[in-house]
Design an enzyme around this catalytic site. Structure first.
Site, PDB file in Angstrom:
ATOM      1  N   CYS A  44       0.836  -1.198   0.000  1.00 18.98           N
ATOM      2  CA  CYS A  44       0.000   0.000   0.000  1.00 18.98           C
ATOM      3  C   CYS A  44       0.870   1.248   0.000  1.00 18.98           C
ATOM      4  O   CYS A  44       2.064   1.178   0.261  1.00 18.98           O
ATOM      5  CB  CYS A  44      -0.914   0.009   1.214  1.00 18.98           C
ATOM      6  SG  CYS A  44       0.019  -0.097   2.730  1.00 18.98           S
ATOM      7  N   ASP A 460      44.274  10.296 -35.709  1.00 15.70           N
ATOM      8  CA  ASP A 460      45.158  10.925 -34.741  1.00 15.70           C
ATOM      9  C   ASP A 460      46.382  10.007 -34.639  1.00 15.70           C
ATOM     10  O   ASP A 460      46.253   8.798 -34.761  1.00 15.70           O
ATOM     11  CB  ASP A 460      44.415  11.011 -33.398  1.00 15.70           C
ATOM     12  CG  ASP A 460      45.262  11.665 -32.339  1.00 15.70           C
ATOM     13  OD1 ASP A 460      45.888  12.689 -32.656  1.00 15.70           O
ATOM     14  OD2 ASP A 460      45.303  11.147 -31.215  1.00 15.70           O
TER      15      ASP A 460
END
Lengths: 774, 117
Positions: A44, A460
């Site tokens: 709940c 690179d």
């Protein structure tokens, strides 16, 4: 109340009923680590506050927030998962770390569901064909399919009822789907099949029940068409389901790498626990031959780990204390203990699986046209069917009604939105999976498509073409000097320096088992080198200027140093008591296969350009060595993206390859950014394509796979477009005025069923793709 | 024949109106509790309305075993998720600006729309 509301309500009243897997999103934030737990027993709304406050009382928890609908709680902070679970248990609930659903379980469930669905389709197909095939044979061998006598009416009525039974048993999913879609103001394949078969059956029933409403020539029944179409389309769907299963083999293999159990050490005891119970900082033992269960850092032991399944790199990698290990890789030799640093969905393997799955579901731009067409396809086909029927009714020969019904039914049945819709995703699924198997992670369909068009590749230098780790390459000793002795002295001198070149020398000495001693009077001479005293000797280490300054005679070594520089190496002089002892050259070695990989790219017509921050001489030497004709030296990281832009301005489709960190701006601006992973330490979100191993062959592989996938997509799209573009007019009867030919609805059903299967099968051909041997 | 032709034209108009022109009602999603059921070739509800600038979580419950329903795509948000059968799958939507976001299966046969306003 909607279905959804009902489900939620049910979940709310049944403790633990909703065990919906929540996504575990464990990551660092300002509040510390984010962990997600699944809660059981919370029935709940009031449980929410109780659980949250219990968690907030745990030391280290910054915040806790529960999602009641999902029965999960997000916790931020530095607390251990075990402490969090204990706090929840003390509050009267039970909890476990959410690993979402393990990929393995999800796959097993999916396969089980697919098998059930396959069997259902085959059962339905059998029932439909049991009626359809005899009727079909009857019509082919010349049996009358017309209603002229009362006996025929009774027989055909019986057949009509049997056909209705087939429609209910074997085809109800088409009719329910069509009705649901219609209510939803959308239309799909079910709509077409339901309308087509429904029209044929209804017309036939009109013929049987009220034949006098129709001219005698038009009293033809089409029950065989209804039964055959339902049977054939179910067969097509079943075969397609099987073929689809094969398209996800790559992801299955990745998921299969994940072990189910782990051996953890808790309270000095070794326990075998399920993989989703391993929590952060658990110490895990892995014995030789076992798989690494989660990501971690070795705390004890030494072993060689086979990472080939993730990186494609065949050589096992040595791991010892402090090194990272990755889930899914195999411990080959020694027993190691490691501390879990990433568990559940955070492991590199889980992230890779997740990324591949997402990428497999994404679409390249080439599929957009098909998407637009798919969105309008079904209503357009429905309109075409109506127009076709009207044309036959107005201008067709007798019996016009029968021709109109046949043409409308055939148009509805032959049109296949599925083939069009499947054309792109099936190929993407196989292509991206295939790439992942080769250690190439493609982020999405767009990257896949653009990679196939790359005309220029920017590389690179450091870490991409080279290893990115300077190493001692040459030691040229002067007469009477011992190589190990001078290296040990040099290492002693350089031990205090953090310069990469100095570190390379210290590392080289370590590799030879030479311990660095202690230096005194250390003096760094900016721009020249270093000086220090070791064991009463004065040591000098640096460039030619430093040697000249101290009057060290270099003799023939100057020429040797120049030769080394021309080979892209950095030579340094080492003198002991002002006598030259050696030249030590340091260089960042070129990766073993860089030359071959660059050649592969160039032979594919790709312009290869090298960028580096290094000086021109070194850059030229490296470029010459690897066969790159164009290079830019002394390029600052910020300028790399400008170089990429300049190439784009020249009209090139540019791929940029870098380490994913320093090159981020250039990677982002390139048409396709490739990040080179070092081992499995991959920044998979940083680039369009991530190469999980360091080899540049991954670039050529990625481009080759992209090209093959795009070509496969084009074949599929072409086939699907042509099929529909030719099939629909054919079904409408365009050939009838010229050749008197009108397509049978049964043939249309068979064509439709197998058009999707053809697309999936063609996509599966990609599984056989092999990147060119290298 | 005139009647038949008129009926045919009316049918075409009906198809155009029903599938393209009609604007069905949207389900307003205000809490993180909306479940979209994937069944029989459709999403139910298929048209959702959410408030702009508020993140929201939708749950998708797939009950359709057809593999077509397996993948959920929301192209405008770059979301692609695999929906497990008979289990709810949460889809977190970030705070969105006003606009329309379509969601569909891979083949666009299952279709829905999220209107953010």
């Amino acid at each position: 109340m909607s279905t959804a509301d009902t489900d939620l309500d049910k979940a709310c009243h049944q403790p633990g009923a909703d065990s919906m897997p929540a996504q575990q999103e464990s990551h660092q934030s300002d509040d510390g680590i984010h962990q997600e737990l699944l809660i059981d027993g919370a029935s709940c709304g009031s449980c929410v506050a109780k659980i949250e406050s219990a968690l907030k009382r745990v030391p280290g928890v910054a915040s806790a927030e529960m999602n009641f609908a999902q029965r999960s709680v997000s916790v931020f902070g530095g607390a251990d998962a075990s402490e969090l679970i204990k706090a929840i248990e003390d509050a009267g609930y039970s909890a476990k770390v959410s690993t979402a659903e393990s990929a393995d379980d999800a796959l097993a469930e999916k396969e089980a569901a697919d098998l059930t669905y396959y069997r259902r389709l085959m059962r339905e197909m059998t029932m439909a064909l049991l009626l359809g095939v005899p009727l079909m044979i009857y019509s082919i061998v010349g049996g009358e399919m017309t209603v002229t006598t009362n006996t025929e009416r009774v027989v055909w009525l019986l057949v009509g009822v049997l056909t209705l039974a087939v429609m209910v048993f074997s085809g109800k999913h088409f009719y329910i789907g069509a009705w649901q879609s219609l209510k939803n103001h959308s239309a799909n394949m079910d709509t077409l099949i339901a309308l087509g078969t429904g029209t044929a059956w209804l017309y036939s029933m009109v013929v049987v029940l009220v034949p006098y409403l129709l001219p005698e020539m038009a009293r033809h029944v089409y029950f065989e068409a209804t039964a055959m179409i339902i049977g054939l389309i179910n067969l097509g769907l079943a075969l397609e389901l099987k073929a689809r299963g094969r398209t996800s083999e790559a992801i299955k293999r990745l998921i299969g790498l994940q072990p189910k159990m782990a051996r953890v050490i808790r309270d000095d005891k070794e326990l075998d626990v399920a993989i989703d119970e391993v929590v952060l900082n658990d110490v895990v033992r892995v014995r030789p031959g076992e798989k690494i269960p989660v990501d971690g850092e070795v705390v004890e032991g030494h072993s060689a780990i086979d990472e080939s399944m993730l990186t494609g790199e065949p050589m096992p990698v040595e791991k010892s204390e402090g090194d990272e290990v990755v889930a899914g890789t195999i411990n080959k030799s020694g027993s190691v203990l490691f501390k879990a640093t990433r568990v559940g969905k955070d492991t590199a393997l889980a992230q890779i699986i997740n990324m591949v799955k997402r990428a497999q579901n994404s679409k390249p731009p080439i599929g957009r046209l098909a998407d637009v067409i798919s969105a309008y396809f079904v209503p357009v086909v429905m309109i075409t069917a109506v127009v076709s029927a009207l044309v036959w009714l107005n201008f067709g020969p007798e019996p016009t009604v029968a021709f109109a019904i046949v043409s409308a039914t055939t148009v509805l049945i032959i049109a296949c939105p599925c083939a069009l819709g499947l054309a792109t995703p099936m190929s993407v699924m196989v292509g991206i999976g295939k790439a992942a198997e080769a250690g190439v992670l493609i982020r999405n369909g767009e990257a896949l498509q653009t990679a196939s068009k790359i005309t220029a590749m920017v590389l690179d230098k450091t870490g991409t073409i080279t290893l990115g780790a300077p190493k001692v390459t040459d030691i040229l000793v002067a007469d009477g000097q011992d190589e190990n002795t001078v290296l040990q002295l040099a290492a002693t001198l350089e031990a205090g320096s953090e310069h990469p070149l100095a570190m390379a020398i210290v590392e080289s000495a370590k590799e030879r088992g030479l311990d660095a001693g202690k230096a005194s009077n250390f003096n760094a001479i900016t721009g020249h080198g270093v000086q220090a005293d070791v064991q009463g000797k004065t040591l000098l280490f640096g460039n030619e200027k430093l040697m000249q300054k101290h009057g060290v005679e270099l003799g023939g070594f100057v020429a040797k140093a120049q030769a080394l520089a021309a080979e892209a190496k950095t030579p340094m002089y080492f003198a002991v008591d002002n006598q030259l002892a050696t030249i030590i050259a340091v260089a960042d070695p070129i990766k073993d296969d860089s030359i071959a990989a660059i050649k592969r790219l160039q032979s594919n017509g790709i312009r290869v350009i090298m960028l580096t921050g290094d000086n021109r001489d070194t850059a030229k030497a490296v470029a010459d060595k690897v066969g790159v004709k164009e290079f830019f030296a002394e390029v600052q990281p910020d300028d790399k993206s400008k170089k990429v832009q300049a190439l784009q301005m020249e009209g090139e489709v540019v791929g940029m390859t870098g380490d994913g960190i320093n090159d981020a701006p250039a990677l982002a601006i390139a048409d396709v950014g490739f990040a080179i992973g070092t081992g499995t330490d991959v920044a998979i979100e940083s680039a369009d394509i991530t190469l999980m191993r360091g080899s540049l062959h991954g670039l050529a592989d990625a481009i080759a796979i992209s090209k093959a996938t795009l070509s496969n997509i084009k074949q599929n799209l072409f086939g699907a477009f042509i099929y529909n573009a030719a099939g629909v007019p054919l079904a409408a009867g365009v050939l009838y005025p010229f050749f008197g030919v009108l397509l049978s609805p049964v043939i249309a059903g068979a064509a439709m069923a197998f058009s999707s299967l053809t697309v999936v099968t063609n996509a599966n051909r990609l599984r056989l793709f092999k990147a060119k041997e290298h | 024949m005139l009647f038949v032709n008129l009926a045919g034209v009316a049918l075409i108009v009906l198809i155009v109106w029903w599938f393209w022109l009609y604007k069905p009602q949207e389900k307003v999603v205000s809490e993180n509790d909306t479940v979209v059921t994937v069944e029989s070739g459709t999403y139910t509800p298929s048209r959702l309305q959410v408030a702009a600038g508020r993140p929201i979580t939708l749950a998708f419950l797939r009950r359709d075993p057809s593999p077509c329903s397996e993948v959920l795509l929301i192209p405008g948000l770059e979301i692609s998720e695999t929906l497990p059968l008979n289990k709810r799958k949460s889809i977190k939507l970030p705070a969105l600006p006003a606009g329309e976001y379509e969601f569909h299966c891979q083949m666009q046969m299952y279709q829905g729309k999220i209107t953010v306003s």
